[in-house]
Design an enzyme around this catalytic site. Structure first.
Site, PDB file in Angstrom:
ATOM      1  N   TYR A 148       9.817   3.806   9.971  1.00  0.00           N
ATOM      2  CA  TYR A 148       8.706   3.263   8.746  1.00  0.00           C
ATOM      3  C   TYR A 148       7.547   3.369   9.144  1.00  0.00           C
ATOM      4  O   TYR A 148       6.891   3.274  10.566  1.00  0.00           O
ATOM      5  CB  TYR A 148       9.022   1.623   8.949  1.00  0.00           C
ATOM      6  CG  TYR A 148       8.096   1.013   8.055  1.00  0.00           C
ATOM      7  CD1 TYR A 148       7.840   1.232   6.725  1.00  0.00           C
ATOM      8  CD2 TYR A 148       7.026   0.241   8.607  1.00  0.00           C
ATOM      9  CE1 TYR A 148       6.995   0.553   5.860  1.00  0.00           C
ATOM     10  CE2 TYR A 148       5.783  -0.181   8.071  1.00  0.00           C
ATOM     11  CZ  TYR A 148       5.851   0.242   6.557  1.00  0.00           C
ATOM     12  OH  TYR A 148       4.890  -0.213   5.885  1.00  0.00           O
TER      13      TYR A 148
ATOM     14  N   ASP B 202     -13.513  -7.798 -11.573  1.00  0.00           N
ATOM     15  CA  ASP B 202     -14.332  -8.883 -11.706  1.00  0.00           C
ATOM     16  C   ASP B 202     -14.991  -9.280 -10.276  1.00  0.00           C
ATOM     17  O   ASP B 202     -16.053 -10.026 -10.242  1.00  0.00           O
ATOM     18  CB  ASP B 202     -14.018  -9.818 -12.435  1.00  0.00           C
ATOM     19  CG  ASP B 202     -14.075  -9.940 -13.998  1.00  0.00           C
ATOM     20  OD1 ASP B 202     -14.896  -9.489 -14.542  1.00  0.00           O
ATOM     21  OD2 ASP B 202     -12.708  -9.602 -14.641  1.00  0.00           O
TER      22      ASP B 202
ATOM     23  N   ALA C 181      -1.128  -8.335   1.711  1.00  0.00           N
ATOM     24  CA  ALA C 181      -0.933  -8.722   0.394  1.00  0.00           C
ATOM     25  C   ALA C 181      -2.226  -9.615  -0.365  1.00  0.00           C
ATOM     26  O   ALA C 181      -1.953 -10.528  -0.947  1.00  0.00           O
ATOM     27  CB  ALA C 181       0.455  -9.758   0.340  1.00  0.00           C
TER      28      ALA C 181
ATOM     29  N   GLY D 228      -4.675  -7.628  -1.557  1.00  0.00           N
ATOM     30  CA  GLY D 228      -5.268  -6.565  -2.559  1.00  0.00           C
ATOM     31  C   GLY D 228      -6.458  -5.722  -1.882  1.00  0.00           C
ATOM     32  O   GLY D 228      -7.357  -5.327  -2.519  1.00  0.00           O
ATOM     33  N   LYS D 229      -6.346  -5.374  -0.664  1.00  0.00           N
ATOM     34  CA  LYS D 229      -7.368  -4.474   0.040  1.00  0.00           C
ATOM     35  C   LYS D 229      -7.509  -3.051  -0.615  1.00  0.00           C
ATOM     36  O   LYS D 229      -8.734  -2.819  -0.712  1.00  0.00           O
ATOM     37  CB  LYS D 229      -6.952  -4.355   1.416  1.00  0.00           C
ATOM     38  CG  LYS D 229      -7.948  -5.188   2.407  1.00  0.00           C
ATOM     39  CD  LYS D 229      -7.645  -5.335   3.773  1.00  0.00           C
ATOM     40  CE  LYS D 229      -7.597  -4.030   4.392  1.00  0.00           C
ATOM     41  NZ  LYS D 229      -6.747  -3.902   5.600  1.00  0.00           N
ATOM     42  N   THR D 230      -6.388  -2.663  -0.898  1.00  0.00           N
ATOM     43  CA  THR D 230      -6.333  -1.122  -1.496  1.00  0.00           C
ATOM     44  C   THR D 230      -7.063  -1.481  -2.923  1.00  0.00           C
ATOM     45  O   THR D 230      -7.983  -0.545  -3.389  1.00  0.00           O
ATOM     46  CB  THR D 230      -5.222  -0.619  -1.639  1.00  0.00           C
ATOM     47  OG1 THR D 230      -4.595  -0.628  -0.372  1.00  0.00           O
ATOM     48  CG2 THR D 230      -5.026   0.747  -2.283  1.00  0.00           C
TER      49      THR D 230
ATOM     50  N   ASP E 189      -8.190   0.507   4.679  1.00  0.00           N
ATOM     51  CA  ASP E 189      -7.478  -0.111   5.593  1.00  0.00           C
ATOM     52  C   ASP E 189      -8.150  -0.378   7.129  1.00  0.00           C
ATOM     53  O   ASP E 189      -8.114  -1.465   7.732  1.00  0.00           O
ATOM     54  CB  ASP E 189      -6.114   0.374   5.640  1.00  0.00           C
ATOM     55  CG  ASP E 189      -4.974  -0.425   6.517  1.00  0.00           C
ATOM     56  OD1 ASP E 189      -4.953  -1.684   6.389  1.00  0.00           O
ATOM     57  OD2 ASP E 189      -4.105  -0.013   7.574  1.00  0.00           O
TER      58      ASP E 189
ATOM     59  N   GLY F 138       4.450   1.906   9.251  1.00  0.00           N
ATOM     60  CA  GLY F 138       3.464   1.304  10.293  1.00  0.00           C
ATOM     61  C   GLY F 138       4.042   1.523  11.611  1.00  0.00           C
ATOM     62  O   GLY F 138       3.252   0.989  12.604  1.00  0.00           O
TER      63      GLY F 138
ATOM     64  N   SER G 270       7.683  -0.707  -0.788  1.00  0.00           N
ATOM     65  CA  SER G 270       7.594   0.670  -0.602  1.00  0.00           C
ATOM     66  C   SER G 270       6.129   1.183  -0.954  1.00  0.00           C
ATOM     67  O   SER G 270       5.137   0.589  -1.097  1.00  0.00           O
ATOM     68  CB  SER G 270       8.360   1.132  -2.025  1.00  0.00           C
ATOM     69  OG  SER G 270       7.765   0.382  -3.245  1.00  0.00           O
ATOM     70  N   ARG G 271       5.996   2.435  -0.482  1.00  0.00           N
ATOM     71  CA  ARG G 271       4.651   2.921  -0.192  1.00  0.00           C
ATOM     72  C   ARG G 271       4.253   4.518  -0.943  1.00  0.00           C
ATOM     73  O   ARG G 271       5.402   5.133  -1.319  1.00  0.00           O
ATOM     74  CB  ARG G 271       4.361   3.153   1.278  1.00  0.00           C
ATOM     75  CG  ARG G 271       4.777   2.004   2.081  1.00  0.00           C
ATOM     76  CD  ARG G 271       3.342   1.240   2.034  1.00  0.00           C
ATOM     77  NE  ARG G 271       3.454  -0.236   2.787  1.00  0.00           N
ATOM     78  CZ  ARG G 271       2.421  -0.782   3.362  1.00  0.00           C
ATOM     79  NH1 ARG G 271       1.289   0.031   3.245  1.00  0.00           N
ATOM     80  NH2 ARG G 271       2.673  -1.767   3.915  1.00  0.00           N
TER      81      ARG G 271
ATOM     82  N   LYS H 124      -1.891   2.138  12.763  1.00  0.00           N
ATOM     83  CA  LYS H 124      -1.863   0.665  13.243  1.00  0.00           C
ATOM     84  C   LYS H 124      -1.807   0.905  14.692  1.00  0.00           C
ATOM     85  O   LYS H 124      -2.713   0.169  15.541  1.00  0.00           O
ATOM     86  CB  LYS H 124      -0.722  -0.112  12.669  1.00  0.00           C
ATOM     87  CG  LYS H 124      -0.927  -0.043  11.531  1.00  0.00           C
ATOM     88  CD  LYS H 124      -1.980  -0.915  10.811  1.00  0.00           C
ATOM     89  CE  LYS H 124      -1.726  -1.196   9.229  1.00  0.00           C
ATOM     90  NZ  LYS H 124      -2.949  -1.929   8.694  1.00  0.00           N
TER      91      LYS H 124
HETATM   92  C1  OXD Z   1      -0.515  -3.299   6.914  1.00  0.00           C
HETATM   93  C2  OXD Z   1      -0.637  -1.826   6.245  1.00  0.00           C
HETATM   94  O1  OXD Z   1       0.689  -3.525   7.152  1.00  0.00           O
HETATM   95  O2  OXD Z   1      -1.879  -1.607   6.126  1.00  0.00           O
HETATM   96  O3  OXD Z   1      -1.478  -4.053   6.989  1.00  0.00           O
HETATM   97  O4  OXD Z   1       0.450  -1.446   6.177  1.00  0.00           O
HETATM   98 MN    MN Z   2      -3.374  -2.759   6.808  1.00  0.00          MN
END
Ligand code: OXD
Ligand code: MN
Length: 591
Positions: free
Chosen positions: A198, A502, A250, A252-254, A278, A200, A375-376, A207
């Site tokens: 996987y 917004d 989770a 919403g960074k992207t 990231d 990460g 999923s990515r 990471k």
């Molecule tokens: C996380 C990633 O797990 O960016 O933070 O994939």
């Molecule tokens: Mn991350």
């Protein structure tokens, strides 16, 4: 296979002796080699070629069913002293770590090829950048590293005969969860990851190196490795302010990194530039301010929830040369995921490789998902329509503001500003996110995740806080620090703030405050906006909702301070006194 670098050659020889691959292949970064390897992977089934007319250059990979996310419980920091790993990391003594992992690595590559991937985190040759070399038996890993890092002969040329590099060893071994270990040896600048496929856990530049090892190096060398996106907001005058923002997963960074200005603000002619989604590596420059680069060269984003509304730039980024992992395969050789674009397909192959139809019920009695929730997509940053023209700038970009955020149904207002650097570090150290109904754990339970670095800090987090405090004291012009919460809800559990594009309205306030263009009022928790200073043009939001977004409930905050005290107690006497002072000041201000 020999390079000009003696230490590198010796290390490869040693690892070959342990893993016993059939052959060793150097990854040169060329398209020609990539295509040869992909062809091989199509034959073995490691990769599936997607519809090349509709998704040119795109491939699909499925990981093992028990191998779909980072395994934090199998991730260790291996330092001589346990205290150096601190209370928030799993620790193993380095000798035990090497021994346990070697038992799994031994002969793990028999009949396989060992690929040698020389990579640079950050533009090659930039003062920010670091070199790593990953040895792996996975073509999927090679393919991903070619996207998310800068790979190839040019890295070896830069490394020369005696340059420093991080030694990264990976083997899929048997993909057995009972023989899976993700080990970091910061004292040896070494990472050993075994038994997983996987991202990460296995794209060791990301990471493992760019956060865990780099945070350790950053403390030694006086810079910072942070779990932060970087974006630039350009005004019609051409002036660009860059901000770096940390959010737990989770949140919403992207989406924030690639945001599109909302209609009402478009008239002001703003442009938003993506530098990273990231990771940020930050240094103090000669001008006494903080500058940042994104050490990665691609995105490893979560697919479900990505659609033309939530993130149109991501959707455009992933139309070609993208690696999809654990998404649904449609009958026409394209892909789909829950909450993506297009109608729900009437059939397909799910992320586990089984025939799928909407509504089929799984063993847990719930409808089966076509794509794994984690999923990515892996896609080159250069394909992103909003990618910053300074993305490859070896000097990085100057950071005007740092933003911390979490998912809180209540407590934290939409936005507030810290009183100064130390108070800002305090805000980072108390960052928290709530577990939602969609996640494991008790709903509403708060998980503290300082600077969103809990899973990624490569050393004792109390020392990490100290490093943050020291970095601030070294800067004449430090960035201003803010806290945001896009996730405040009403009694019915509905979000009060529309979010997505917004959020630029909030960024505008943050940037104007940082440049001392507007005033704010002092609340017990920090500086708060005057409503008149938030541009709400084109946004249908009433006064009552706005008041709720900025409401500070003293009782909730008093409770919060008790929870923070408990969290801080974990660090014992190592916790920097400055943070206790900030906590006590907050308690005083709350009365
Ligand atoms: C996380 C990633 O797990 O960016 O933070 O994939
Ligand atoms: Mn991350």
């Amino acid at each position: 296979m020999k390079t000009k670098h003696k230490e590198l050659n010796n290390w490869i020889d040693e690892m070959v002796k342990m893993c016993k691959p059939e052959k060793v292949v150097l990854i040169d970064g060329s398209l020609k080699q990539k295509l040869v390897l992909e062809k091989e992977a199509f034959e073995t089934g490691e990769l599936i070629e997607l519809n090349q007319e509709k998704l040119p250059g795109c491939v699909l990979h499925r990981t093992a069913i028990n191998d779909v996310a980072r395994t934090e419980n199998l991730t260790f920091i291996c330092t001589s002293s346990k205290e150096d790993a601190g209370p928030t990391n799993n620790w193993m003594n380095p000798e035990d770590g090497y021994h346990k992992a070697a038992e799994i690595f031994k002969s793990s590559m028999v009949g396989r090829t060992m690929y040698v991937i020389p990579f640079s985190m950050g533009p090659i040759g930039s003062p920010f950048s670091k070199i790593g070399v990953e040895l792996t038996d996975s073509i999927y890993v090679v393919d991903n590293m070619l996207v998310v890092t800068r790979v190839g002969q040019k890295v070896l040329d830069f490394l020369g005969t005696d340059g420093k590099f991080t030694k990264c060893l990976h083997s899929k071994a048997d993909l057995d969860i009972n023989k899976r270990l993700i080990l970091h040896f910061p004292e040896d600048n070494t990472i050993w990851s075994v038994g997983s496929g996987y991202g990460g856990n296995v794209l060791l530049g990301k990471k493992c190196m760019a956060l865990r090892i780099a945070s350790y190096l950053g403390r030694q060398e006086g810079w910072m490795a942070e779990h932060m996106l970087i974006l630039g907001v350009e005004k019609p005058t051409g002036e660009i302010n860059y901000v770096a923002a940390a959010f737990p997963s989770a949140c919403g960074k992207t989406n924030l990194a690639m945001m599109v200005p909302p209609e009402g603000l478009k008239v002001k002619g703003y442009k938003v530039w993506t530098v990273g989604d990231d990771i940020a590596w930050m240094r103090i420059k000669e001008d006494d301010s903080l500058w940042a680069v994104n050490p990665e060269s691609g995105f490893f984003g979560v697919a479900p929830g990505t659609n033309s509304k939530s993130n149109p730039n991501a959707v455009k980024t992933i139309q070609k040369d993208t690696i999809y992992t654990n998404v649904l395969l449609k009958t026409d050789g394209t892909v789909w995921w829950e909450n993506g674009d297009g109608p729900i397909p009437s059939e397909g192959i799910d992320w586990m490789g089984n025939p799928w139809k909407p509504g089929i019920i799984g063993d847990d009695g719930k409808p089966k998902k076509g794509a794994n929730p984690n999923s990515r997509f892996t896609a080159p940053a250069s394909q992103c329509p909003s990618i910053s023209p300074r993305f490859n700038d070896p000097e990085g970009v100057p950071i005007t503001a740092i933003i911390f955020g979490g998912r809180r149904a209540s407590v934290a207002p939409l936005v507030y500003q810290s009183f100064g650097w130390n108070h800002g570090v305090f805000l980072g150290s108390i960052m928290a996110s709530e577990i939602t109904a969609a996640q494991y754990g008790a709903q509403g339970m708060v998980r503290r995740d300082p600077m969103a670095m809990i899973p990624f800090c490569g050393y004792n987090m109390a020392d990490y806080f100290k490093h943050w405090l020291e970095m601030g004291s070294k800067m004449k012009n430090p960035p201003k620090i803010f806290h945001v919460n896009w996730f405040k809800t009403n009694k019915e559990g509905q979000f009060l703030w529309p979010g997505y594009g917004d959020n630029l309205r909030v960024l505008e306030w943050i940037i104007d405050r940082s440049n001392e263009k507007i005033s704010a009022y002092k609340s017990p928790i920090g500086y708060m906006p005057y409503k008149k200073d938030l541009d709400l043009n084109g946004l249908d939001i009433n006064e009552e909702v706005l008041d709720k977004l900025f409401d500070i409930n003293i009782n909730e905050w008093v409770k919060e301070t008790k929870d923070i005290k408990e969290f801080y107690a974990k660090f014992g006497s190592k916790l920097p006194e400055e943070l206790n002072i900030e906590l006590n000041d907050l308690i005083d201000r709350l009365g």
